[in-house]
Write a protein that holds these residues in place. Structure first.
Motif, PDB file in Angstrom:
ATOM      1  N   THR A 167       0.842  -1.206   0.000  1.00  0.00           N
ATOM      2  CA  THR A 167       0.000   0.000   0.000  1.00  0.00           C
ATOM      3  C   THR A 167       0.874   1.252   0.000  1.00  0.00           C
ATOM      4  O   THR A 167       0.627   2.205  -0.755  1.00  0.00           O
ATOM      5  N   GLU A 171       1.056   4.364  -2.622  1.00  0.00           N
ATOM      6  CA  GLU A 171       0.865   5.757  -2.180  1.00  0.00           C
ATOM      7  C   GLU A 171       2.033   6.642  -2.623  1.00  0.00           C
ATOM      8  O   GLU A 171       1.835   7.815  -2.963  1.00  0.00           O
ATOM      9  N   TYR A 208      -0.948  -5.299  -3.330  1.00  0.00           N
ATOM     10  CA  TYR A 208      -1.405  -4.079  -2.657  1.00  0.00           C
ATOM     11  C   TYR A 208      -0.806  -2.800  -3.239  1.00  0.00           C
ATOM     12  O   TYR A 208      -1.400  -1.726  -3.083  1.00  0.00           O
ATOM     13  N   ALA A 212      -3.585   0.010  -4.215  1.00  0.00           N
ATOM     14  CA  ALA A 212      -3.613   1.405  -3.729  1.00  0.00           C
ATOM     15  C   ALA A 212      -3.971   2.346  -4.875  1.00  0.00           C
ATOM     16  O   ALA A 212      -4.687   3.337  -4.690  1.00  0.00           O
TER      17      ALA A 212
END
Ligand code: GAL
Length: 351
Positions: A167, A171, A208, A212
């Motif tokens: 994640t 980001e 992930y 994201a």
């Protein structure tokens, strides 16, 4: 990172001096556990401080792995600083070899084991071996399922939540000025350089990091996904091939770890591309080499995989086990947080 590590080492070394402990026993370069000192009697009272001076066997899946080298050095320093006699062995990425090493440690009567399994799929076998021998065991870096761990209450896993690192990678891309869509065609076109796909860290980071992006409403296009088995040379080869095949279409290079990202960077530069201008590059681990590249603007970011924090937590849990603690099923995973590293905060992690 170096600074934090140095401070942690100073602290444990001072404690060892104050306690008058020695117990130095350098890890052999080969894989034969050295003869150990007689075992100390573990304290039977839960949560009581265990006596220092026990013998600890540490099994690492592969010594050539860059991140696990930082991790095992931290483990060894912390354990020796506390007066334990430590033997660290190299599984050489061979589960059969590691099984023998575990059996040898058991025969030698070590007080506790810290094991970084070679294969996640070997967890059942490893757990049943240490359970039959009644050896308190901390598993590190490759997480078994809660059900697998539940069969033995003197067993705990210390690691990180791999989904979190994925994640954070996504980001890092979303936080760039154009959110990863360098050519403005409305989608983020990426290549994925995966670690060992048998490893949960590789699986979850792959999933992930992209999740994201899609959770943020972005359209994505996977140009290629290739296993690089955590190795720098593989990262270099894979990205060289992908850039030759897809050229300017590649906007983002996701690497499941930093060592592969450093290899990727060599190929990005060789292809005349410039990170943060016409391509983005992210990794995981916060190896010193990657921190330098983030700071120089040659990597978009990385994610701290806290080797010293995990080594410290692994030793804490080992001492709790030696003190008589047992773990209830469903409570056998202890997590250390990942931290996003960007040019803004990279200085905090550098020596
Ligand atoms: C990961 C780490 C990789 C590699 C792998 C080995 O957590 O990010 O660099 O060390 O563990 O299992």
């Amino acid at each position: 990172m170096k600074k934090i590590f140095a401070l942690a080492l100073c602290a444990v070394m001072m404690l060892s001096v104050l306690a008058g402990c020695g117990g130095k026993n350098d890890a052999p370069a080969d894989n034969t556990p050295a003869q150990n000192e007689p075992a100390a009697t573990p304290d039977a009272t839960p949560d009581a401080a265990p006596e220092a001076g026990g013998t600890i066997g540490v099994c690492i899946y592969q010594f050539t792995d860059a991140f696990m080298t930082t991790y095992r050095n931290a483990l060894q320093e912390i354990l020796e600083g506390k007066g334990y006699t430590v033997t660290v062995v190299d599984g050489a990425n061979d589960q059969a070899k590691q099984n023998e090493q575990i059996n040898t440690f058991i025969t030698q009567g070590v007080d506790a084991l810290i094991i970084n399994p070679v294969m996640t799929s070997a967890a059942d076998q490893i757990i049943s071996t240490v359970k039959n021998a009644n050896i308190p065991t901390v598993l590190i870096n490759r997480e078994p399922t809660a059900e697998q761990m539940a069969v033995y209450d003197k067993l705990v896993y210390v690691g990180c939540d791999a989904a979190q690192s994925g994640t954070f990678q996504g980001e890092l891309i979303l936080e760039t000025p154009n959110g990863g869509d360098i050519n403005g065609d409305g989608k983020i076109s990426y290549i994925m350089v995966q670690g060992d796909p048998e490893n949960i860290d590789a699986q979850l980071r792959t999933e992930y990091s992209v999740k994201a992006l899609t959770d943020a409403g972005k359209e994505v296009e996977e140009l290629n996904l290739t296993r690089g088995d955590w190795m720098r040379e593989r990262g270099q080869e894979i990205v060289a091939n992908d850039l030759a095949q897809f050229g300017a279409q590649v906007e983002v290079v996701f690497c499941n770890n930093d060592d592969m990202a450093i290899g990727a960077l060599q190929s990005i530069q060789a292809a005349g591309r410039k990170v943060n201008e016409d391509i983005y590059l992210v990794g995981v681990d916060a190896l010193d080499a990657a921190l330098n590249e983030v700071s120089n603007g040659n990597m978009t970011g990385t994610v701290l995989n806290d080797a010293v924090g995990q080594a410290t937590a692994a030793v804490e849990q080992m001492e709790a086990l030696l003190g008589g603690k047992t773990f209830a099923s469903g409570e056998q995973s202890v997590y250390v947080d990942y931290v996003k590293v960007t040019p803004d905060n990279v200085a905090d992690f550098m020596g």
